[in-house]
Design a protein around this motif. Structure first.
Motif, PDB file in Angstrom:
ATOM      1  N   GLU C  35      -3.593 -44.348   3.257  1.00  0.00           N
ATOM      2  CA  GLU C  35      -4.064 -45.081   2.084  1.00  0.00           C
ATOM      3  C   GLU C  35      -3.783 -46.571   2.234  1.00  0.00           C
ATOM      4  O   GLU C  35      -3.249 -47.219   1.346  1.00  0.00           O
ATOM      5  N   SER C 203      -7.267 -42.347  -5.963  1.00  0.00           N
ATOM      6  CA  SER C 203      -8.518 -41.614  -5.848  1.00  0.00           C
ATOM      7  C   SER C 203      -8.458 -40.676  -4.664  1.00  0.00           C
ATOM      8  O   SER C 203      -7.665 -40.845  -3.745  1.00  0.00           O
ATOM      9  N   ALA C 205     -10.776 -40.521  -2.653  1.00  0.00           N
ATOM     10  CA  ALA C 205     -11.640 -41.146  -1.651  1.00  0.00           C
ATOM     11  C   ALA C 205     -11.496 -42.649  -1.771  1.00  0.00           C
ATOM     12  O   ALA C 205     -11.036 -43.152  -2.783  1.00  0.00           O
ATOM     13  N   GLN C 207      -9.553 -44.655  -0.645  1.00  0.00           N
ATOM     14  CA  GLN C 207      -8.189 -45.021  -1.007  1.00  0.00           C
ATOM     15  C   GLN C 207      -7.784 -46.328  -0.328  1.00  0.00           C
ATOM     16  O   GLN C 207      -6.952 -47.061  -0.843  1.00  0.00           O
TER      17      GLN C 207
ATOM     18  N   MET D 347     -12.900 -38.286  -9.665  1.00  0.00           N
ATOM     19  CA  MET D 347     -12.424 -38.590  -8.323  1.00  0.00           C
ATOM     20  C   MET D 347     -10.959 -39.031  -8.285  1.00  0.00           C
ATOM     21  O   MET D 347     -10.433 -39.346  -7.233  1.00  0.00           O
ATOM     22  N   MET D 348     -10.324 -39.019  -9.434  1.00  0.00           N
ATOM     23  CA  MET D 348      -8.943 -39.467  -9.479  1.00  0.00           C
ATOM     24  C   MET D 348      -7.984 -38.297  -9.239  1.00  0.00           C
ATOM     25  O   MET D 348      -8.156 -37.222  -9.786  1.00  0.00           O
ATOM     26  N   ARG D 349      -6.983 -38.573  -8.454  1.00  0.00           N
ATOM     27  CA  ARG D 349      -6.023 -37.521  -8.129  1.00  0.00           C
ATOM     28  C   ARG D 349      -5.156 -37.125  -9.316  1.00  0.00           C
ATOM     29  O   ARG D 349      -4.415 -36.153  -9.252  1.00  0.00           O
ATOM     30  N   ASP D 350      -5.207 -37.926 -10.375  1.00  0.00           N
ATOM     31  CA  ASP D 350      -4.427 -37.568 -11.555  1.00  0.00           C
ATOM     32  C   ASP D 350      -5.046 -36.387 -12.296  1.00  0.00           C
ATOM     33  O   ASP D 350      -4.438 -35.837 -13.208  1.00  0.00           O
ATOM     34  N   GLU D 354     -10.979 -33.217  -8.339  1.00  0.00           N
ATOM     35  CA  GLU D 354     -11.175 -33.510  -6.917  1.00  0.00           C
ATOM     36  C   GLU D 354     -10.503 -32.437  -6.049  1.00  0.00           C
ATOM     37  O   GLU D 354     -11.029 -32.070  -5.010  1.00  0.00           O
TER      38      GLU D 354
END
Lengths: 391, 392, 391, 392
Positions: C35, C203, C205, C207, D347-350, D354
């Protein structure tokens, strides 16, 4: 959980399959080409007792609507042979079921006798609402005149217009706006004075259904041909049955195309390979996709039927809607793939693929159209309801 | 890169557009319904000079295959009015171009005078065999006689059978079993008594092409009926041009469907909102998807045509396959969605969508079909590195 | 009509292709995994003169924005190697182009010198509008204080936050609501006091773009670092250039996946067949589909660029929108098919397919998202406009 | 036909659902992020008895493969909470079931006591060969010694490598080159020093399955480590059951994505309308499409499970393939659309979308992959007439 055929109706499904192949399919091309009502099919189905299947047993029927999943499977099988016939069979089967459900004992016996005599019943309900929200508004009204009623109005998409022996009209009593109080079924013989057909049904598919418009001018209906209580036709155990069957009928067009093209692909060979084209990986893959989609959609239809039969139409409403989407989209997809596999013969009127394709396309559009189905399904979810039950 | 659209022959494209709208479109439904050759529309095309387009300029033509972008756009515009008419015009113009390409000066002049006189030339390659490859024997054979050639055989999918004035017969000439050496084109007048039409064209789309079968029995043609050498029809500057035209023609059905659907959506209002359905987002989304597909296919066709004109026929084989695939699939998608947008009228014969939808299905199947197009593209990729125009 | 490469910029496209392969691709996996901002790539691109391409020729650039189709092709090629780098390259290239376009001669020369010195410029514009209609409202305001301005506000999705050398802020002068009069570009060095980074970019993607939020607290900007006239940043020859490039960048993810999987399929063999899997018909067919879709989408992007370059952004607006849809959907489709073809390696972080796939998915969502693109395209048509010109 | 859902083991489905929601779901993102075995969640499953489900009832289990509909629905519910955990639970339960099916009474009892004591059993069949068919030689070989067996070889994609307590090694026993006669299952304790873990599992999805490679060097097991006869693992009642479980597990990712998207759409409001986006028709359309796909896939899974339980494993091979295909494709479609519905947060990892989207991709690829499923189905159709339950 039991995915097997209901033994009570297994014979009917087998017979439907046989009739589709031996009786309906051979005539389907001609009915379509000539845009003819499938009269010979109805005569044969009557002779075989199929036109009475949805009457109660004590009136000589098989009470097939007691298991809508089996009913849908019978429709699906018939439609594999001829979509037009299956659709009209469904209209007649549904309306005679409804007449025996809502009518007095005298009416039920009288109409059942007509069915056994080979008379055909049509059901005419559509009006020119043009509403996005699908709210039913009836222009067709009746007023009392002595011991009978005078009906005036106009209906659209009247299947078997000019072909049935009895027309069942969805009609509103005057001076009462609330359909849940004023809507009745009126049964009138096709030769009653005052019926006029406006032959505007000119579709690229389902042409054999003769779904013209009809105009009623002072049609007289005696009191004992008015069926049920006010609002009965839109009771939740009545109305959804009509829409439910469309899924099975249109999916049948997909099934017919699938059967034909698999048979074709198993027999067609190209030089220099000289092996059935069904063994070419892109074609076998397409056959696999078609079969899996067909099964999935049929399960959706049967599930909707099972829900309607066991938990009532209200509980089945979401599933009926989802099944309509799955069936119509699947049938369209299958007929399209089938045409691509077949190549030239896919386009030729001498072969049935183009007919199945056109019929399947009609399924996408027949209300509720598939976009509408999706929106309804999504709206149900968005409102926090489950939609179709997880069975 | 210069995508400005001002080709040498843009006057023709404008005229095609006007002719399609005013004269061809109103008749399209009738030809389809009656399954007959679009005689009146073809007469218009002849009168307006469209059947001479691919003749050399010195023989009264416009040499339009020298400017393939204009060629495909003329077809596309004609097809927006009537798919059947456009297909047949393409057949005539493509075979005229090939005959002129292959012929001697005397042959060219004779052919040009026929075409200028309004004669229609047809091209018959198909046989009821079962291979899409050109590596097999043809049933139709010609042999040399004292005065010329004697032809026997049977052809299928003969567009304009019984309607064209001359038939170009693809046949094997002589004894050499290798079609790459023996495949020849012989031009014969349609009124030769040896031609018998087998009226079996009964398609659910493209009915106006009257693509019946033809039985060929002892048809005699003079020595100058032979165009080019044995194997010439397999030259890479010949066959792919057919496919390029198909792409333009079938996309025309999609373009016409989109036009109709947009106009309908702007007019049609539903209660209780009483707003045009074009204002609903789900309808807009559908129109948007159709539009993007149309644009993409048009660019692929134009790119293929440009490649043909600029880099030559061999370089254009794959771009043409790709264009045919994109155009046929786009037309299928657009006509699908148009019917969904229109609802009931989408399936009524009083409106054009159901016809355009059927025509788009023919586009999927007509050779090279979608699978074949993918195959040609894939084989090129797998066998080596390719760089196509526009992909840097 | 000419689909060939513009000879003026053919060298750049060739070099972009080479850099993608030799320089960007080898590092892309690591930037993604760690990242990390692609600093080494920027250093190399600077050394090769690529970071100055969009400057005017008299300031040592190549004026690449004079041919946006070529510009897009360069972006596409770079993105085949590393989507993150291509995106940031695009942000920097666009903003330095805009600064030299809008700035005074003194400013243009000064910023160009910084670019040649290897300084990186970021452009921060996004605010928390949450509007369906995409109307821009700026919370970030500036007020005059002597011969400088004091900026306060907050921006979202600030590419290269904490990594660039200069932040170009889209900022509204106070006491003037009308953006067409009050919106200016403020150029501030990243080490100016008052910048604070809120590291909320997390994100799946893209990143490496470090697109965190930034908070500005009393950031001081001298008058000669305010660029252009009021409203300049939303001029039609400025604003669309940013959005236009996204198509090329995201399509590049599809191109990268395509290249990788074709190479894989040409070399991978299964027992017992022992031929490249690329020769299996379902796989070769999928490769054909990918290639054709890729070409079509790239043509849509190049067409939009050509329109913008020759007829201005207003004429190109419809085509830019359509290109965004075509590029994003195509890239997503290709990466998905590529994963299916590759099987296991498609999922493995040691191979680039999953990275391209994630990056391509971001393209669907980055505003305008693809659903929005379709609605815009349809709305334009429905309003009776042509949308993208038929070129 | 009776689609009422009241299987004998519906209590387990309810418990699975509660456990997934309360305990498993909150940890799912962490296991994915850290790429580690879901130890805490597995401990919960062990404590709640879920790792004993497929043991016979007389050995303390619930014999859940006798009721395959319940089996798949338990998995599906678990997967809605954590796809990784559900996958590993399925691995353990399926291999336990097979070992019990193949073993002698003594072996069954020993295995059952291990499982009841909370031991986790893994199953290792994959090798770095390049065929998906079972007609080739394995690298992993066992040979008989005086006391038992000696195993050597190398395995890939070993779920729970280093985490399970026992490894079930699929290997060829003896010299017979025909795997149909020599393929055998040998159970070995994971702490045997002959096992070396090759930490190369670095997938972008299903990271919690820690499916590393394992090198097997001179692992010695006693005589009673061999379950069944040579070739038994290829019995039709063994392998397809794995695929059935995968279908249920991967569909769980789709179901969880739909749940999340619906909840999000009901909450998220946009200016200036200030209405939940769930009220917009384009959003409703997407949700509807996701819902229909989910329902269809669930019915296909339940039908396949029912066929397995009622008509036996051979009849279930094709329905299971069809269910795996439908479930994997549905999950891919649903997670795609969920991200489109959610926009940025997608698209957020939170947020989970995703992750679920990545997991659904693994579902497309995990054997039998979609192509293979279509292939199995197609071959059955082409080779003869088939009648599946529910298709009359």
């Amino acid at each position: 959980m039991d995915f097997g055929v209901n033994p009570k109706y297994g014979d009917l499904i087998e017979r439907a399959k046989r009739y589709a192949k031996d009786m309906l399919a051979p005539r389907a091309q001609e009915y379509d080409r000539e845009e003819k009502f499938p009269r010979e099919n109805f005569a044969d189905l009557h002779r075989e007792g199929f036109t009475a299947l949805t009457l109660p047993e004590h009136l000589g029927g098989r009470d097939l609507y007691s298991d809508p999943a089996s009913y849908a499977t019978v429709l699906y099988e018939l439609s594999n042979g001829c979509t037009n016939t299956a659709m009209l069979f469904h209209m007649q089967s549904s309306i005679i079921h409804v007449l025996s459900l809502l009518g007095t004992e005298e009416q039920a016996v009288r109409y059942a006798r007509a069915v056994h005599d080979g008379k055909i019943f049509a059901s005419h309900a559509s009006e020119n609402t043009s509403s996005l929200h699908g709210k039913m508004v009836m222009d067709t009204h009746a007023r009392r005149a002595g011991d009978q009623y005078i009906v005036n109005g106009r209906k659209y998409f009247c299947s078997m217009a000019g072909e049935a022996d009895y027309y069942v009209l969805w009609c509103q009593m005057e001076d009462e706006e609330d359909l849940s109080k004023s809507l009745y079924l009126f049964v009138a013989p096709a030769d009653a004075p005052g019926f006029r057909i406006d032959r505007e049904w000119n579709s690229f598919a389902m042409q054999g259904t003769a779904s013209h418009s009809m105009i009623y001018e002072d049609v007289e209906v005696p009191e004992n041909d008015i069926v049920g209580e006010g609002g009965d036709p839109i009771r939740p155990d009545v109305l959804p049955k009509f829409g439910f069957g469309y899924s099975a009928v249109y999916l049948g067009a997909g099934g017919g195309a699938y059967d034909w093209v698999v048979d074709y692909a198993k027999n067609r060979r190209l030089q220099p390979d000289n092996v059935p084209i069904a063994t070419y990986p892109p074609i076998s893959r397409a056959i696999g996709e078609m079969k899996i989609a067909l099964d999935g959609a049929l399960l959706m239809v049967q599930r909707a039927g099972w829900l309607m039969g066991t938990r009532g139409a209200a509980a089945a409403y979401g599933a009926i809607n989802e099944a309509k989407y799955a069936a119509a989209e699947t049938a369209a997809m299958i007929t399209e793939k089938a045409i691509k596999i077949a190549g030239g013969p896919g386009l030729m009127r001498d072969f049935p693929l183009q007919r199945f394709h056109r019929d399947a396309r009609a399924g996408l559009i027949m209300p509720p159209n598939t976009e509408k189905c999706l929106e309804l399904a999504g709206k149900t979810l968005a409102e926090g309801k489950a939609g179709a039950l997880m069975t | 890169m210069d995508l400005s659209f001002n080709p040498k022959n843009s006057d023709l494209i404008e005229r095609a557009k006007a002719l399609a709208k005013d004269a061809l479109a109103p008749r399209a439904a009738g030809y389809d319904r009656e399954g007959r050759f679009p005689r009146e529309s073809f007469d218009d095309l002849i009168r307006e000079g469209f059947t001479c387009l691919t003749l050399p300029e010195d023989l009264g033509g416009r040499d339009l295959f020298a400017d393939p972008v204009s060629y495909v756009m003329v077809l596309h515009e004609i097809a927006k009015g009537c798919t059947n008419t456009a297909m047949l015009l393409h057949m005539h113009n493509a075979i005229t171009h090939f005959l002129v390409t292959l012929g001697t000066q005397a042959q060219k002049e004779r052919l040009a005078s026929l075409v200028r006189a309004g004669k229609i030339i047809a091209s018959y390659g198909g046989e009821s065999g079962t291979s899409s490859q050109w590596n097999r024997q043809l049933d139709t054979r010609a042999k040399r006689t004292g005065e010329g050639y004697l032809i026997n055989g049977e052809k299928v999918f003969c567009s304009m059978a019984g309607e064209a004035d001359y038939y170009t017969v693809w046949c094997q000439l002589g004894e050499d079993p290798d079609v790459r050496k023996s495949l020849s084109l012989l031009l014969a007048p349609a009124d030769d008594p040896g031609f018998t039409i087998n009226k079996k064209w009964n398609a659910y789309a493209m009915r106006g092409t009257v693509s019946h079968g033809i039985l060929i029995e002892n048809v005699k043609v003079p020595a100058d009926a032979l165009f080019g050498e044995g194997g010439d029809p397999l030259r890479p500057d010949i066959i792919p041009k057919f496919g390029l035209g198909y792409a333009a023609v079938y996309l025309g059905a999609g373009a016409a469907a989109l036009d109709w659907a947009v106009a309908y959506a702007r007019k049609r209002k539903l209660k209780p909102d009483n707003l045009p359905i074009a204002t609903y987002q789900p309808i807009q989304r559908q129109l948007g998807e159709m539009k993007v597909a149309l644009e993409q296919a048009l660019l692929m066709i134009q790119r293929a045509a440009w490649t043909l004109g600029t880099c030559g026929p061999e370089a254009a084989v794959q771009p043409i396959s790709a264009a045919k695939y994109t155009a046929a699939e786009a037309s299928a998608l657009i006509t699908d969605k148009a019917i969904k947008v229109a609802g009931g009228p989408g399936m009524m014969r009083d409106y054009p969508l159901e016809r355009l939808h059927r025509e788009a299905r023919a586009g999927l199947v007509m050779p090279p079909n979608s699978e074949k197009c993918l195959d040609i593209t894939a084989k090129t990729i797998i066998s080596g590195d390719i760089t196509w125009a526009g992909t840097s």
